[in-house]
Write a protein that holds these residues in place. Structure first.
Motif, PDB file in Angstrom:
ATOM      1  N   ALA A  41       0.825  -1.214   0.000  1.00  6.29           N
ATOM      2  CA  ALA A  41       0.000   0.000   0.000  1.00  6.29           C
ATOM      3  C   ALA A  41       0.855   1.258   0.000  1.00  6.29           C
ATOM      4  O   ALA A  41       0.415   2.316  -0.468  1.00  6.29           O
ATOM      5  CB  ALA A  41      -0.923  -0.004   1.213  1.00  6.29           C
ATOM      6  N   ALA A  42       2.075   1.162   0.505  1.00  9.85           N
ATOM      7  CA  ALA A  42       2.964   2.328   0.570  1.00  9.85           C
ATOM      8  C   ALA A  42       3.682   2.601  -0.750  1.00  9.85           C
ATOM      9  O   ALA A  42       4.311   3.656  -0.912  1.00  9.85           O
ATOM     10  CB  ALA A  42       3.993   2.140   1.669  1.00  9.85           C
ATOM     11  N   SER A 205       2.814  16.923  -4.736  1.00 12.56           N
ATOM     12  CA  SER A 205       1.370  16.885  -4.533  1.00 12.56           C
ATOM     13  C   SER A 205       0.786  15.579  -5.043  1.00 12.56           C
ATOM     14  O   SER A 205      -0.076  14.963  -4.396  1.00 12.56           O
ATOM     15  CB  SER A 205       0.713  18.071  -5.253  1.00 12.56           C
ATOM     16  OG  SER A 205      -0.688  18.015  -5.150  1.00 12.56           O
ATOM     17  N   SER A 206       1.276  15.141  -6.205  1.00 10.00           N
ATOM     18  CA  SER A 206       0.803  13.871  -6.759  1.00 10.00           C
ATOM     19  C   SER A 206       1.172  12.707  -5.849  1.00 10.00           C
ATOM     20  O   SER A 206       0.369  11.803  -5.612  1.00 10.00           O
ATOM     21  CB  SER A 206       1.406  13.660  -8.150  1.00 10.00           C
ATOM     22  OG  SER A 206       1.032  12.411  -8.678  1.00 10.00           O
ATOM     23  N   GLU A 207       2.403  12.735  -5.312  1.00  6.26           N
ATOM     24  CA  GLU A 207       2.840  11.666  -4.408  1.00  6.26           C
ATOM     25  C   GLU A 207       1.980  11.628  -3.147  1.00  6.26           C
ATOM     26  O   GLU A 207       1.570  10.556  -2.693  1.00  6.26           O
ATOM     27  CB  GLU A 207       4.310  11.885  -4.022  1.00  6.26           C
ATOM     28  CG  GLU A 207       5.289  11.658  -5.167  1.00  6.26           C
ATOM     29  CD  GLU A 207       6.710  11.998  -4.765  1.00  6.26           C
ATOM     30  OE1 GLU A 207       6.912  12.301  -3.569  1.00  6.26           O
ATOM     31  OE2 GLU A 207       7.606  11.977  -5.622  1.00  6.26           O
ATOM     32  N   LEU A 208       1.711  12.822  -2.578  1.00  6.83           N
ATOM     33  CA  LEU A 208       0.900  12.870  -1.364  1.00  6.83           C
ATOM     34  C   LEU A 208      -0.517  12.377  -1.636  1.00  6.83           C
ATOM     35  O   LEU A 208      -1.115  11.689  -0.799  1.00  6.83           O
ATOM     36  CB  LEU A 208       0.866  14.301  -0.816  1.00  6.83           C
ATOM     37  CG  LEU A 208       2.188  14.825  -0.235  1.00  6.83           C
ATOM     38  CD1 LEU A 208       2.063  16.287   0.138  1.00  6.83           C
ATOM     39  CD2 LEU A 208       2.592  14.003   0.986  1.00  6.83           C
ATOM     40  N   LEU A 212      -2.245   9.254   0.163  1.00  4.66           N
ATOM     41  CA  LEU A 212      -3.539   9.369   0.821  1.00  4.66           C
ATOM     42  C   LEU A 212      -4.515   8.335   0.269  1.00  4.66           C
ATOM     43  O   LEU A 212      -5.243   7.678   1.025  1.00  4.66           O
ATOM     44  CB  LEU A 212      -4.104  10.777   0.631  1.00  4.66           C
ATOM     45  CG  LEU A 212      -5.507  11.023   1.206  1.00  4.66           C
ATOM     46  CD1 LEU A 212      -5.509  10.776   2.716  1.00  4.66           C
ATOM     47  CD2 LEU A 212      -5.967  12.439   0.890  1.00  4.66           C
ATOM     48  N   GLN A 213      -4.510   8.180  -1.049  1.00  2.00           N
ATOM     49  CA  GLN A 213      -5.403   7.200  -1.671  1.00  2.00           C
ATOM     50  C   GLN A 213      -5.057   5.784  -1.215  1.00  2.00           C
ATOM     51  O   GLN A 213      -5.943   4.979  -0.910  1.00  2.00           O
ATOM     52  CB  GLN A 213      -5.314   7.300  -3.192  1.00  2.00           C
ATOM     53  CG  GLN A 213      -6.280   6.378  -3.923  1.00  2.00           C
ATOM     54  CD  GLN A 213      -6.214   6.561  -5.430  1.00  2.00           C
ATOM     55  OE1 GLN A 213      -5.351   7.277  -5.946  1.00  2.00           O
ATOM     56  NE2 GLN A 213      -7.122   5.930  -6.140  1.00  2.00           N
TER      57      GLN A 213
END
Length: 280
Positions: A41-42, A205-208, A212-213
């Protein structure tokens, strides 16, 4: 298992990555492998250029080895200040990087997701970063790159290392001129810096958002699993209650049967005694 699954995921197009990762996390949870599920998941979704680079690494391990060895030779020549050898290696670098970046573009097209020139240039930047830095080389060679790597300033140019970032020579003064001309430096403009900073912010921002997803998806799956376990526990408790009731009822019926049998034996014995008395 973890390494193989990660390689499979990073060979997928970024648009397919999240769904495939969620499926793998779900499989790990159902198999009772919570730690593996958390590690999966990470994993972060790769950018388009990183994906193309991962395809290249996984499809051409020999070329990966060749580029890594070239990087070692370049860094050693730069350390030794072997200018002539460095120039020849730099030419090899340009040829190899060009060939491999075109291969990456071909592989992406064959996978059904062609990339443009901008993404191809980022693939080239990643390989130049791998040539310049051993840590970057290890990241690239893993085949699980998340975003394109950035080579050190000046390294992308075809010239011996150590001279790439130097300012350009100052133009000669015109005869009789009293004002010295200033040297022209190969510095990036403020607009380029701002664009690079914006790109980094967008990538972050995309990584965060991906993290989060992934965390939200993992939480959902954990809650679902917890609900399933709670339902199983409830069903087990209900079954135990029913078994206990059935056992209690069986014991009651056994006691009643035993009592009835004793009463019947007593009645039979009484009847026999009365019959003997009557015969006398």
């Amino acid at each position: 298992m973890m390494e193989n699954v990660a390689n499979e995921l990073y060979a997928l197009h970024p648009t397919d990555f999240v769904e495939a990762r969620a499926a793998r996390v779900d499989e790990a949870l159902k198999a009772g492998k919570g730690k593996v599920a958390a590690r999966l998941a990470a994993l972060k979704r790769p950018t388009l250029s990183a994906w193309a680079g991962n395809l290249l690494v996984q499809a051409n391990p020999r070329q990966v080895t060749r580029l890594l060895r070239l990087g070692e030779a370049l860094r050693q020549a730069d350390h030794d200040r072997a200018t002539t050898r460095l120039r020849g290696l730099s030419q090899q670098q340009d040829i190899l990087v060009g060939v491999l970046s075109r291969q990456a573009r071909t592989l992406a097209a064959e996978a059904g997701h062609p990339i443009g020139e901008a993404a191809q240039r980022k693939v080239e930047d990643t390989m130049r970063a791998a040539l310049a830095d051993p840590a970057a080389a290890r990241k690239w060679a893993s085949g699980r790159l998340v975003k394109a790597l950035v080579p050190p300033a000046g390294f992308a140019e075809a010239a011996p290392a150590g001279t790439l970032a130097l300012p350009a020579p100052a133009p000669r003064r015109a005869r009789g001129s009293k004002t010295p001309s200033r040297p022209v430096h190969r510095d990036v403009t403020d607009a380029e810096r701002a664009e690079a900073a914006l790109h980094e912010l967008e990538e972050r921002s995309s990584e965060l958002a991906q993290q989060l997803q992934a965390t939200t998806e993992l939480r959902r799956q954990v809650l679902e699993r917890a609900t399933e376990l709670a339902q199983q526990l409830h069903a087990t408790a209900e079954l135990r209650r029913r078994v206990r009731n059935d056992l209690d009822n069986a014991r009651t019926r056994a006691a009643e049967t035993d009592l009835a049998a004793r009463q019947a034996r007593h009645a039979a014995q009484t009847a026999r005694v009365q019959a003997e008395l009557l015969r006398k």
